[in-house]
Design an enzyme around this catalytic site. Structure first.
Site, mmCIF file in Angstrom:
data_model
loop_
_atom_site.group_PDB
_atom_site.id
_atom_site.type_symbol
_atom_site.label_atom_id
_atom_site.label_comp_id
_atom_site.label_asym_id
_atom_site.label_seq_id
_atom_site.Cartn_x
_atom_site.Cartn_y
_atom_site.Cartn_z
ATOM 1 N N ALA A 89 0.859 -1.196 0.000
ATOM 2 C CA ALA A 89 0.000 0.000 0.000
ATOM 3 C C ALA A 89 0.894 1.244 0.000
ATOM 4 C CB ALA A 89 -0.938 0.002 1.202
ATOM 5 N N PHE A 90 0.285 2.388 -0.316
ATOM 6 C CA PHE A 90 1.093 3.611 -0.470
ATOM 7 C C PHE A 90 1.810 3.990 0.812
ATOM 8 C CE2 PHE A 90 -2.592 5.723 1.404
ATOM 9 C CZ PHE A 90 -2.036 6.806 2.080
ATOM 10 N N LYS A 91 1.332 3.499 1.939
ATOM 11 C CA LYS A 91 1.914 3.917 3.214
ATOM 12 C C LYS A 91 3.362 3.488 3.374
ATOM 13 C CE LYS A 91 -2.429 4.700 5.466
ATOM 14 N NZ LYS A 91 -3.496 4.069 4.659
ATOM 15 N N ASP A 92 3.793 2.455 2.624
ATOM 16 C CA ASP A 92 5.204 2.052 2.676
ATOM 17 C C ASP A 92 6.132 3.195 2.249
ATOM 18 O OD1 ASP A 92 4.987 -0.653 3.489
ATOM 19 O OD2 ASP A 92 4.431 -1.256 1.455
ATOM 20 N N MET A 147 6.559 5.304 5.265
ATOM 21 C CA MET A 147 6.948 4.596 6.485
ATOM 22 C C MET A 147 8.373 4.050 6.415
ATOM 23 S SD MET A 147 5.042 4.625 9.099
ATOM 24 C CE MET A 147 3.304 4.391 8.840
#
Ligand SMILES: *Cc1c(COP(=O)(O)O)cnc(C)c1O
Length: 459
Positions: free
Chosen positions: A109-112, A115
Site C-alpha cells: 500500500a502507499f503507506k510504505d 513509512m
C-alpha cells in the site's frame, strides 16, 4: 525550519520534536511556520531528477536542522532499495486516466513510501540522541503493516499496533502478525478503527503514561509522513504534464493525509488544478467540502476498510491554512467538535476550500462495478480503494489531465477483486509466505487501562 501547532502559534518546535512527538502537546497538529516554494526555474531543475533525488531535495527542505544532505540521501536510498520498481512508483494508463501506482513497497500500500523513510529516520535520530522509544499506532489495516515492516528488528524501538478485531482483511492482518520479531506487538481491539484511534489519542494525552514509556506516534497525523508523500505528486506531474499545464489528482481519502500532501505540493508551486477527495460511504469529507458542516457520523464497515474513517484528522491542517493561521479560531472549532459533535465553516473559507478541492463518494455497489468494468475493458485488476478514485471521476465528469492515485495492490483485497472479476490477483512471489506463517496477536477489550497494562508488561 520551525514548526507550530495548529492550536497555538506562539510556541515553536524543531523537526526532532515534530518527528518524535507526532501530536503537539496542546492536542493540535504540527505545521511548518512557512512552506517552502519552488519557482518555475526550480521546477525545471527538479524535472530531470530521479525519484530518489527528488525525494531528497524535497525532504531536506523540511528537516535540515536535524539531518544534512548526505544523511537524507542515505536515508532515502536505503528506504527504497527493496521496492519492486526502481522508480519507487509506477505510472500506467487506463483510457485517459493516468494511474499512479503507489503500492510497490513491502506491504503493498502507499503507506510504505513514507513509512520506510520514517523507519530509517528513527534509527538515525535515536542513535544520535541516545534515546529509546515505544511507537504506539492505530491502524485501519495498512498503516500498521507498513509501520511494522519499517520498524521490525530495529534497536531501541518497540512497536505496538492496535487494529480493529475482525474488521480488516486477512492479508492486511497477516502482514502485521507474521513478522515473528521481538520488538513487534499486535493488539486486536474489540471495536472499530475510530475506537483504536481514540484509545491511542487518549494514551498520548495521558502525560504520565506517555512519558513513562517514551511514547511516539506514526499515524497519518505525523507531519513527516505528509512531507514524504508530497514527493510523488511532483514526480508524477513531471512525467505526465506538459510544461506549466495544470493537472487534477483524484485521491482515495480517509484521514485526509495523502490528499493534504497534494495540497502542500500545490502550495509549494506545483501546477495543480483540483484535488478530488474520493470517499466511500463514510463521506464526511464530501459533506464538509459541499456544505461547510464538519460532522462525524457512525463508522460504516465497507469493502475499502482503509477509508472507514469519520474523523479525518488532517483536515485540521487544511482549515488552519484556510483561516490564515488563526490558531485561536482552530482551537474554537475543535472545541465545538468535541462538545457539540460538529463545526461549521464560514462562506469565505468554504469558498477557499472549494477553489482547491472537489469531493464525491461511491457506494459499495458502485465500487464493485468499477472493479468489474475496468477488468472487462482493460484487463487490469484494481483494488477497491483505487476503484473509488477512478469511479468518482466518472461521477464528476472529469475527462482530461487526470491522475488517480492507486493506493493498494489488488492482491491485498483479493476477496473483493475475485468476486467481481473471477480472477485471483497474485501476491508478489516473495510475499506468499505470509499466507502460511504463524500469526501472533493479542485480543484485548476496548479499555484503556487493559491496553496500557499490556504495553507496560511488554516494554
Ligand atoms: C490509508 C489508505 C487510504 C487513505 O489515506 P489517508 O491518508 O488516510 O487519506 C486510502 N487507500 C489505502 C489503500 C490506504 O491504505
Amino acid at each position: 525550519m520551525e514548526y507550530l501547532s495548529t492550536r497555538n502559534i506562539k510556541k515553536t518546535y524543531s523537526f526532532k520534536d515534530v518527528f518524535l512527538k507526532g501530536l503537539a502537546p496542546d492536542g493540535g497538529l504540527f505545521i511548518p511556520k512557512k512552506i517552502p516554494f519552488y519557482s518555475k526555474e526550480d521546477l525545471k531543475r527538479l524535472k530531470s531528477l530521479t525519484y530518489q533525488e527528488l525525494a531528497s531535495d524535497i525532504i531536506l527542505k523540511f528537516c535540515s536542522d536535524e539531518f544534512n544532505k548526505n544523511e537524507v540521501n542515505d536515508i532515502v536510498n536505503t528506504s527504497y532499495k527493496n521496492f519492486r520498481t526502481s522508480n519507487v512508483v509506477n505510472i500506467r494508463k487506463i483510457g485517459k486516466i493516468n494511474l499512479l501506482e503507489l503500492f510497490h513497497g513491502p506491504t503493498l500500500a502507499f503507506k510504505d513510501i513514507a513509512m520506510q523513510v520514517i523507519g530509517n529516520m528513527y534509527e538515525k535520530i535515536l542513535k544520535k540522541n541516545d534515546l529509546k522509544i515505544n511507537v504506539v499506532v492505530a491502524t485501519s489495516g495498512d498503516t500498521g503493516a507498513a509501520a511494522v515492516n519499517a520498524i521490525r528488528d530495529r534497536q531501541n524501538i518497540k512497536i505496538f499496533v492496535l487494529h480493529p478485531h475482525n474488521k480488516i482483511s486477512d492479508i492486511q492482518r497477516k502482514f502485521m502478525t507474521t513478522t515473528n520479531s521481538k520488538n513487534v506487538f499486535n493488539i486486536a481491539l474489540e471495536g472499530n478503527f475510530d475506537d483504536c484511534q481514540k484509545l491511542v489519542k487518549s494514551m498520548f494525552a495521558d502525560k504520565k503514561f506517555n512519558n513513562s514509556i517514551n511514547m511516539s506516534g506514526v499515524n497519518s497525523i505525523n507531519w513527516t509522513r505528509i512531507v514524504i508523500q508530497i514527493v510523488y505528486y511532483f514526480f508524477c506531474y513531471f512525467k505526465v504534464a506538459n510544461q506549466d499545464e495544470k493537472i487534477n489528482f483524484s485521491v482515495p481519502t480517509g484521514n485526509f493525509g495523502d490528499i493534504y500532501a497534494g495540497y502542500v505540493a500545490k502550495k509549494m508551486g506545483l501546477p495543480i488544478n483540483k484535488l478530488i477527495a474520493a470517499t466511500n460511504t463514510n463521506d464526511i469529507l464530501k459533506r464538509v467540502i459541499k456544505s461547510g458542516s464538519y460532522k462525524p457520523e457512525k463508522v460504516l464497515h465497507t469493502i475499502s476498510p482503509s477509508m472507514d474513517i469519520q474523523v479525518a484528522s488532517n483536515f485540521e491542517r487544511l482549515i488552519f491554512d484556510i483561516y490564515s493561521g488563526n490558531s485561536d479560531k482552530i482551537s474554537k472549532l475543535m472545541k465545538l467538535l468535541q462538545e457539540k459533535g460538529e463545526f461549521k465553516l464560514e462562506a469565505t473559507e468554504l469558498k477557499k476550500i472549494q477553489d482547491n478541492f472537489l469531493s464525491e463518494s461511491l457506494s459499495e455497489n458502485e465500487t464493485k462495478l468499477v472493479i468489474k468494468e475496468i477488468y472487462n475493458q482493460e484487463k487490469i485488476l484494481i483494488d477497491p480503494h483505487t476503484a473509488i478514485g477512478i469511479g468518482v471521476l466518472k461521477k464528476l465528469k472529469f475527462k482530461e489531465n487526470i491522475v488517480t492515485l492507486a493506493t493498494a495492490h489488488p492482491a491485498k483485497f483479493y476477496n473483493v477483486v475475485k468476486n467481481e472479476t473471477q480472477v485471483v490477483p497474485e501476491l508478489p512471489a516473495n510475499l506468499k509466505k505470509i499466507l502460511i506463517d504463524k500469526e501472533n496477536y493479542k485480543k484485548l477489550p476496548n479499555n484503556i487501562k487493559v491496553v496500557q497494562n499490556y504495553i507496560l508488561e511488554k516494554i
